[in-house]
Scaffold this motif. Sequence first.
Motif, PDB file in Angstrom:
ATOM      1  N   LYS A 111       0.838  -1.212   0.000  1.00  0.00           N
ATOM      2  CA  LYS A 111       0.000   0.000   0.000  1.00  0.00           C
ATOM      3  C   LYS A 111       0.869   1.257   0.000  1.00  0.00           C
ATOM      4  O   LYS A 111       0.509   2.251  -0.636  1.00  0.00           O
ATOM      5  CB  LYS A 111      -0.956   0.006   1.200  1.00  0.00           C
ATOM      6  CG  LYS A 111      -2.125  -0.958   1.017  1.00  0.00           C
ATOM      7  CD  LYS A 111      -3.232  -0.727   2.015  1.00  0.00           C
ATOM      8  CE  LYS A 111      -4.422  -1.634   1.693  1.00  0.00           C
ATOM      9  NZ  LYS A 111      -5.464  -1.612   2.710  1.00  0.00           N
ATOM     10  N   ASP A 146      -4.754 -12.757   2.862  1.00  0.00           N
ATOM     11  CA  ASP A 146      -3.928 -11.541   2.906  1.00  0.00           C
ATOM     12  C   ASP A 146      -3.720 -11.033   4.329  1.00  0.00           C
ATOM     13  O   ASP A 146      -2.834 -10.221   4.572  1.00  0.00           O
ATOM     14  CB  ASP A 146      -4.579 -10.442   2.050  1.00  0.00           C
ATOM     15  CG  ASP A 146      -6.013 -10.137   2.480  1.00  0.00           C
ATOM     16  OD1 ASP A 146      -6.730 -11.069   2.853  1.00  0.00           O
ATOM     17  OD2 ASP A 146      -6.396  -8.963   2.438  1.00  0.00           O
ATOM     18  N   LYS A 196     -10.686  -3.504  -3.051  1.00  0.00           N
ATOM     19  CA  LYS A 196     -11.441  -2.258  -3.236  1.00  0.00           C
ATOM     20  C   LYS A 196     -10.538  -1.168  -3.774  1.00  0.00           C
ATOM     21  O   LYS A 196     -10.897  -0.433  -4.682  1.00  0.00           O
ATOM     22  CB  LYS A 196     -12.008  -1.778  -1.901  1.00  0.00           C
ATOM     23  CG  LYS A 196     -12.977  -2.691  -1.244  1.00  0.00           C
ATOM     24  CD  LYS A 196     -13.442  -2.052   0.071  1.00  0.00           C
ATOM     25  CE  LYS A 196     -13.699  -3.072   1.153  1.00  0.00           C
ATOM     26  NZ  LYS A 196     -12.537  -3.331   2.015  1.00  0.00           N
ATOM     27  N   SER A 197      -9.333  -1.060  -3.194  1.00  0.00           N
ATOM     28  CA  SER A 197      -8.486   0.079  -3.564  1.00  0.00           C
ATOM     29  C   SER A 197      -7.828  -0.101  -4.932  1.00  0.00           C
ATOM     30  O   SER A 197      -7.319   0.862  -5.488  1.00  0.00           O
ATOM     31  CB  SER A 197      -7.442   0.340  -2.485  1.00  0.00           C
ATOM     32  OG  SER A 197      -6.731  -0.837  -2.218  1.00  0.00           O
TER      33      SER A 197
HETATM   34  N1  AQP Z   1      -9.442 -10.915  -2.733  1.00  0.00           N
HETATM   35  C1  AQP Z   1      -9.751 -11.415  -1.537  1.00  0.00           C
HETATM   36  N2  AQP Z   1      -9.919 -12.751  -1.399  1.00  0.00           N
HETATM   37  C2  AQP Z   1     -10.247 -13.275  -0.179  1.00  0.00           C
HETATM   38  N3  AQP Z   1     -10.442 -12.528   0.919  1.00  0.00           N
HETATM   39  C3  AQP Z   1     -10.302 -11.201   0.816  1.00  0.00           C
HETATM   40  N4  AQP Z   1     -10.425 -10.201   1.700  1.00  0.00           N
HETATM   41  C4  AQP Z   1     -10.165  -9.024   1.085  1.00  0.00           C
HETATM   42  N5  AQP Z   1      -9.876  -9.229  -0.210  1.00  0.00           N
HETATM   43  C5  AQP Z   1      -9.947 -10.571  -0.409  1.00  0.00           C
HETATM   44  C6  AQP Z   1     -10.787 -10.360   3.098  1.00  0.00           C
HETATM   45  O1  AQP Z   1     -11.878  -9.502   3.369  1.00  0.00           O
HETATM   46  C7  AQP Z   1     -11.793  -9.080   4.724  1.00  0.00           C
HETATM   47  C8  AQP Z   1     -12.004  -7.600   4.818  1.00  0.00           C
HETATM   48  O2  AQP Z   1     -10.984  -6.935   4.109  1.00  0.00           O
HETATM   49  P1  AQP Z   1     -10.705  -5.391   4.325  1.00  0.00           P
HETATM   50  O3  AQP Z   1     -11.621  -4.598   3.512  1.00  0.00           O
HETATM   51  O4  AQP Z   1     -10.705  -5.045   5.739  1.00  0.00           O
HETATM   52  O5  AQP Z   1      -9.236  -5.231   3.926  1.00  0.00           O
HETATM   53  P2  AQP Z   1      -8.487  -5.711   2.679  1.00  0.00           P
HETATM   54  O6  AQP Z   1      -8.013  -7.097   2.854  1.00  0.00           O
HETATM   55  O7  AQP Z   1      -7.420  -4.745   2.498  1.00  0.00           O
HETATM   56  O8  AQP Z   1      -9.612  -5.666   1.531  1.00  0.00           O
HETATM   57  P3  AQP Z   1      -9.513  -4.868   0.226  1.00  0.00           P
HETATM   58  O9  AQP Z   1     -10.698  -5.067  -0.606  1.00  0.00           O
HETATM   59  O10 AQP Z   1      -8.212  -5.175  -0.407  1.00  0.00           O
HETATM   60  O11 AQP Z   1      -9.601  -3.383   0.748  1.00  0.00           O
HETATM   61  P4  AQP Z   1      -8.604  -2.208   0.521  1.00  0.00           P
HETATM   62  O12 AQP Z   1      -8.317  -2.193  -0.946  1.00  0.00           O
HETATM   63  O13 AQP Z   1      -9.344  -1.006   0.998  1.00  0.00           O
HETATM   64  O14 AQP Z   1      -7.390  -2.506   1.333  1.00  0.00           O
HETATM   65  C9  AQP Z   1     -10.429  -9.520   5.257  1.00  0.00           C
HETATM   66  O15 AQP Z   1     -10.613 -10.647   6.069  1.00  0.00           O
HETATM   67  C10 AQP Z   1      -9.686  -9.894   4.031  1.00  0.00           C
HETATM   68  O16 AQP Z   1      -8.750 -10.932   4.274  1.00  0.00           O
END
Ligand code: AQP
Length: 338
Positions: A111, A146, A196-197
């Motif tokens: 990030k 992740d 998301k990002s």
């Molecule tokens: N691609 C994925 N496959 C499986 N699990 C996923 N998670 C996120 N992306 C995947 C799981 O969703 C939960 C919540 O995630 P988060 O929004 O708190 O943080 P993140 O992992 O950083 O999700 P994003 O979509 O990638 O958000 P941004 O881009 O804002 O950082 C977690 O349990 C995660 O493992």
Amino acid sequence: MPRIFSGIQPSGELHIGNYLGAVKNWVALQHQHESFFCIVNYHAITIAFAPDELRRRTRDMAISLLASGLDPARCVVFVQSDVPEHTELAWIFNTITPLGELERQVQFKDKAGRQEQVMAGLLNYPVLQAADILLYLADIVPVGEDQVQHLELSRVVARNWNARFSPDTPFFPEPQAKLTPTRRIAGLDGQAKMSKSIGNTIGLLEPPAVIWDKLRPVVTDPARQRKTDAGDPEKCPVIYPLHKAFSPAETVTQVETNCRGAGWGCIECKKVLHANMEAELVPIQVRAAELHSTPALVDDLLADGGRRARAVARTTIDAVRDRMGLDARSVRAAGVTP
Ligand code: AQP
């Protein structure tokens, strides 16, 4: 009954990676555990954001979670900033977490590489996450793959704090990650994780026609140039894993046979997937539309969740302050008038 905690950032629309990697598991686990699910808005402000949008996304995230099946009668659903003890414990944990542990976190490096200016909050993100989990003395944390490294850090934090302030009987448990079979869903680009990002997502609430427009051009096994070429499902980075998540077992077997034997073309295979996704997602979308029309009800549910979470958080913080000599009582006991 082991306690579980997990969180999700309101940094955008809930996508099927979040749903399959985490939220679907939460819905199942709420029946077996005392469960806390948190919309982690303090985490979401570690990257650029607009206040009004954050407010809207926080409520939208709550709607998506409730529509997915989280039931406030069975679990606590709340917003992180409604429970100030999260940031209090995070500060305490910052004082016992070696900087090197934070600098080697893969998500930080990833990030940080996408930011013009990197703020300290991004580096300290996993410390806040450790506070989120340990505040509820949670044993189990259902997350996607992740987050496994962050969970490891939470265990280090628990161990460090226990060694220093509760050496005889560990106060904080060392939480364990609970992964689903769909622990990492690839984004529509077929490479990065769905995120998301990054914007390579299928939103949980996107209409079926929009989902189809996204699925149709998705890369499949590159060896399949024509419908008559045999393919290998294991080399199909998006569609085959989504079949395994959304389609019944017998359909997954059909997909494997028809890919290897060039029985179905990729578009045909995607149409079958789309129908199965529609069957699972449309009922969620209907519930979400109902909740959207009653925002006051959603706000009340979150406020109630915040009160229930805070009652537990307060007990932990009182015990932590007591063991660290931070409580007013210990100041008075030392003969000092606060
Ligand atoms: N691609 C994925 N496959 C499986 N699990 C996923 N998670 C996120 N992306 C995947 C799981 O969703 C939960 C919540 O995630 P988060 O929004 O708190 O943080 P993140 O992992 O950083 O999700 P994003 O979509 O990638 O958000 P941004 O881009 O804002 O950082 C977690 O349990 C995660 O493992």
